[in-house]
Scaffold this motif. Structure first.
Motif, mmCIF file in Angstrom:
data_model
loop_
_atom_site.group_PDB
_atom_site.id
_atom_site.type_symbol
_atom_site.label_atom_id
_atom_site.label_comp_id
_atom_site.label_asym_id
_atom_site.label_seq_id
_atom_site.Cartn_x
_atom_site.Cartn_y
_atom_site.Cartn_z
ATOM 1 N N LEU A 100 0.897 -1.133 0.015
ATOM 2 C CA LEU A 100 -0.025 0.099 0.024
ATOM 3 C C LEU A 100 0.862 1.315 -0.077
ATOM 4 O O LEU A 100 0.574 2.199 -0.884
ATOM 5 C CB LEU A 100 -0.917 -0.023 1.180
ATOM 6 C CG LEU A 100 -1.506 1.420 1.297
ATOM 7 C CD1 LEU A 100 -2.698 1.265 0.162
ATOM 8 C CD2 LEU A 100 -2.496 1.159 2.734
ATOM 9 N N ILE A 101 2.077 1.312 0.823
ATOM 10 C CA ILE A 101 2.775 2.455 0.887
ATOM 11 C C ILE A 101 4.313 2.155 0.959
ATOM 12 O O ILE A 101 4.650 1.556 2.055
ATOM 13 C CB ILE A 101 2.447 3.367 2.124
ATOM 14 C CG1 ILE A 101 0.890 3.595 2.382
ATOM 15 C CG2 ILE A 101 3.007 4.599 2.332
ATOM 16 C CD1 ILE A 101 0.201 4.151 3.465
ATOM 17 N N ARG A 102 4.913 2.481 -0.040
ATOM 18 C CA ARG A 102 6.186 2.187 0.035
ATOM 19 C C ARG A 102 7.074 3.662 0.719
ATOM 20 O O ARG A 102 6.765 4.738 0.075
ATOM 21 C CB ARG A 102 6.993 1.825 -1.172
ATOM 22 C CG ARG A 102 8.330 1.605 -1.387
ATOM 23 C CD ARG A 102 8.803 1.322 -2.690
ATOM 24 N NE ARG A 102 8.716 2.357 -3.561
ATOM 25 C CZ ARG A 102 9.733 3.222 -3.888
ATOM 26 N NH1 ARG A 102 10.557 3.276 -2.807
ATOM 27 N NH2 ARG A 102 9.492 4.028 -4.738
ATOM 28 N N SER A 103 8.069 3.320 1.324
ATOM 29 C CA SER A 103 8.945 4.506 1.968
ATOM 30 C C SER A 103 10.155 4.237 2.105
ATOM 31 O O SER A 103 10.710 3.048 1.517
ATOM 32 C CB SER A 103 8.199 4.705 3.514
ATOM 33 O OG SER A 103 7.111 5.223 3.703
ATOM 34 N N ILE A 104 11.202 5.367 2.091
ATOM 35 C CA ILE A 104 12.452 5.009 2.362
ATOM 36 C C ILE A 104 12.784 5.514 3.890
ATOM 37 O O ILE A 104 12.196 6.250 4.344
ATOM 38 C CB ILE A 104 13.295 5.744 1.235
ATOM 39 C CG1 ILE A 104 13.181 7.131 1.351
ATOM 40 C CG2 ILE A 104 13.169 5.281 -0.189
ATOM 41 C CD1 ILE A 104 14.129 8.231 0.598
ATOM 42 N N LYS A 105 13.940 4.789 4.352
ATOM 43 C CA LYS A 105 14.351 5.359 5.779
ATOM 44 C C LYS A 105 14.928 6.712 5.485
ATOM 45 O O LYS A 105 15.533 7.070 4.822
ATOM 46 C CB LYS A 105 15.436 4.351 6.054
ATOM 47 C CG LYS A 105 15.986 4.554 7.503
ATOM 48 C CD LYS A 105 16.811 3.572 7.956
ATOM 49 C CE LYS A 105 17.518 3.525 9.400
ATOM 50 N NZ LYS A 105 18.289 4.702 9.596
ATOM 51 N N ARG A 106 14.323 7.426 6.498
ATOM 52 C CA ARG A 106 14.917 9.088 6.395
ATOM 53 C C ARG A 106 16.199 9.114 6.459
ATOM 54 O O ARG A 106 16.926 8.649 7.335
ATOM 55 C CB ARG A 106 14.040 9.730 7.676
ATOM 56 C CG ARG A 106 14.472 11.092 7.637
ATOM 57 C CD ARG A 106 13.696 11.888 8.620
ATOM 58 N NE ARG A 106 12.164 11.841 8.312
ATOM 59 C CZ ARG A 106 11.208 12.118 8.958
ATOM 60 N NH1 ARG A 106 11.534 12.802 10.156
ATOM 61 N NH2 ARG A 106 9.912 12.086 8.530
ATOM 62 N N PRO A 107 16.767 10.014 5.665
ATOM 63 C CA PRO A 107 18.398 10.172 5.411
ATOM 64 C C PRO A 107 18.680 11.122 6.825
ATOM 65 O O PRO A 107 17.961 11.822 7.246
ATOM 66 C CB PRO A 107 18.472 10.882 4.107
ATOM 67 C CG PRO A 107 17.225 10.565 3.354
ATOM 68 C CD PRO A 107 16.336 10.455 4.178
ATOM 69 N N ASN A 160 0.108 3.007 -3.433
ATOM 70 C CA ASN A 160 -0.750 1.809 -4.477
ATOM 71 C C ASN A 160 -2.184 2.156 -4.575
ATOM 72 O O ASN A 160 -2.997 1.591 -3.870
ATOM 73 C CB ASN A 160 -0.486 0.439 -3.940
ATOM 74 C CG ASN A 160 -0.999 -0.588 -4.968
ATOM 75 O OD1 ASN A 160 -1.606 -0.349 -5.836
ATOM 76 N ND2 ASN A 160 -0.539 -2.063 -4.559
ATOM 77 N N THR A 161 -2.289 3.126 -5.397
ATOM 78 C CA THR A 161 -3.656 3.688 -5.443
ATOM 79 C C THR A 161 -4.548 2.552 -6.310
ATOM 80 O O THR A 161 -5.944 2.636 -5.929
ATOM 81 C CB THR A 161 -3.835 4.943 -6.311
ATOM 82 O OG1 THR A 161 -3.002 4.542 -7.718
ATOM 83 C CG2 THR A 161 -3.084 6.101 -6.024
ATOM 84 N N SER A 214 -2.415 11.370 -3.775
ATOM 85 C CA SER A 214 -2.106 10.278 -4.794
ATOM 86 C C SER A 214 -3.716 9.854 -5.498
ATOM 87 O O SER A 214 -3.671 9.721 -6.866
ATOM 88 C CB SER A 214 -1.632 9.035 -4.203
ATOM 89 O OG SER A 214 -0.191 9.490 -3.832
ATOM 90 N N LEU A 215 -4.791 9.980 -4.371
ATOM 91 C CA LEU A 215 -5.936 9.650 -5.143
ATOM 92 C C LEU A 215 -6.608 10.695 -5.796
ATOM 93 O O LEU A 215 -7.337 10.455 -6.744
ATOM 94 C CB LEU A 215 -7.114 9.068 -3.696
ATOM 95 C CG LEU A 215 -6.531 7.487 -3.216
ATOM 96 C CD1 LEU A 215 -6.960 7.414 -1.729
ATOM 97 C CD2 LEU A 215 -6.749 6.618 -4.318
ATOM 98 N N ALA A 216 -6.445 11.825 -5.379
ATOM 99 C CA ALA A 216 -6.979 12.994 -5.910
ATOM 100 C C ALA A 216 -6.629 13.115 -7.716
ATOM 101 O O ALA A 216 -7.196 13.709 -8.353
ATOM 102 C CB ALA A 216 -6.501 14.189 -5.276
ATOM 103 N N LYS A 217 -5.703 12.406 -7.939
ATOM 104 C CA LYS A 217 -5.458 12.566 -9.712
ATOM 105 C C LYS A 217 -6.447 12.004 -10.313
ATOM 106 O O LYS A 217 -6.682 12.258 -11.386
ATOM 107 C CB LYS A 217 -3.903 11.851 -9.716
ATOM 108 C CG LYS A 217 -3.020 12.342 -9.167
ATOM 109 C CD LYS A 217 -1.359 11.327 -9.291
ATOM 110 C CE LYS A 217 -0.362 12.014 -8.479
ATOM 111 N NZ LYS A 217 0.849 10.977 -8.716
#
Length: 266
Positions: A104-111, A127-128, A169-172
């Motif tokens: 559903l939601i992919r993130s990266i570890k905050r630098p 993941n819309t 993301s969904l507003a598109k």
């Protein structure tokens, strides 16, 4: 499709009676809806009971490995499944999710930039298609503040940020409204006076209020996020108390509406 993204915080989650009252309102809320929640106070309480003391910087939780284990258990387990069970009792076909479920939601570890926040995630992708599928099937997602990096690592992620990212993301492809339920009746001229609600804020009003220092501290990032969401297509953003959520849905005077140019609920 009209979609409402509704975010609740500790002022609701930490009080069983308030949570029950809110979920009864959520069950009556019209249309397709997604509930976003964290649970920081309860996570801190569990951590302290296990000898893991919370460490915060500017309101953000430093998340080491032990803390990540605790917030995952509390957010994704205890709180999320409790909410889902209560919604099922209210005949809402809810499905509890982390960002890892269905990717559903992919993130990266905050630098690390001066401060090492540990296992904290910055959102990269929503993941819309999955959300569309769930909503079309009549399911109401209940999303907690845990995401993942698609490499096997869970990450603690700010619930406000998740709500904003899902909304933009969904507003598109959809008509999306974003609702932030917190412990004040709205954005206030005087934070000690609950009757001093500012009913509507647009970009010009916001600039003037900041200049006069009416809006400051923790409210600034909330409103910055709201205007960023509007710029990316979200229809409108509402800020107010959870108990006024249905009034907001019906377009009645309640809380604060954040808009770019004009307010039109539908």
């Amino acid at each position: 499709m009209k979609i409402s993204i509704i975010k609740i915080g500790g002022n609701v989650i930490d009080f069983p009676e308030k949570l029950d009252e809110f979920l009864a309102l959520f069950a009556k809320f019209p249309g397709h809806k997604i509930l976003i929640h964290g649970g920081g106070v309860l996570a801190s309480r569990f951590g302290e009971s296990m000898g893991v003391m919370p460490e915060m910087v500017d309101g953000r939780r430093i998340t080491d490995k032990d803390t990540l284990d605790i917030v995952t258990m509390v957010y994704a387990g205890l709180i999320n499944k409790n909410i889902v069970a209560k919604l099922q009792a209210l005949k809402v076909n809810a499905i509890g999710m982390t960002g890892a479920d269905g990717n559903l939601i992919r993130s990266i570890k905050r630098p690390v930039k001066g401060i090492d926040y540990g296992f904290v995630g910055d959102i990269q992708e929503i993941n819309t298609e999955l959300v569309d599928t769930l909503l079309s099937a009549g399911l109401q997602p209940v999303v907690n503040a845990i995401t993942h990096d698609k490499k096997g690592q869970l990450l603690n992620t700010n619930a406000d940020s998740i709500a904003s990212a899902l909304a933009t993301s969904l507003a598109k492809d959809h008509h999306v409204n974003l609702y932030f339920c917190f412990n004040k009746a709205g954005v206030l001229i005087d934070e000690k006076n609950e009757n001093s609600i500012i009913p509507l804020i647009n970009e010009d009003i916001y600039a003037e209020l900041r200049k006069e220092n009416v809006i400051h501290s923790g409210m600034i990032p909330k409103l910055d996020n709201a205007f960023e969401a509007l710029k990316k297509g979200v229809h409108h953003v509402w800020i107010g108390k959870a108990e006024n959520l249905l009034l907001a849905a019906k377009g009645k005077k309640s809380g604060t509406i954040i808009e770019r140019q004009r307010y039109d609920l539908y």
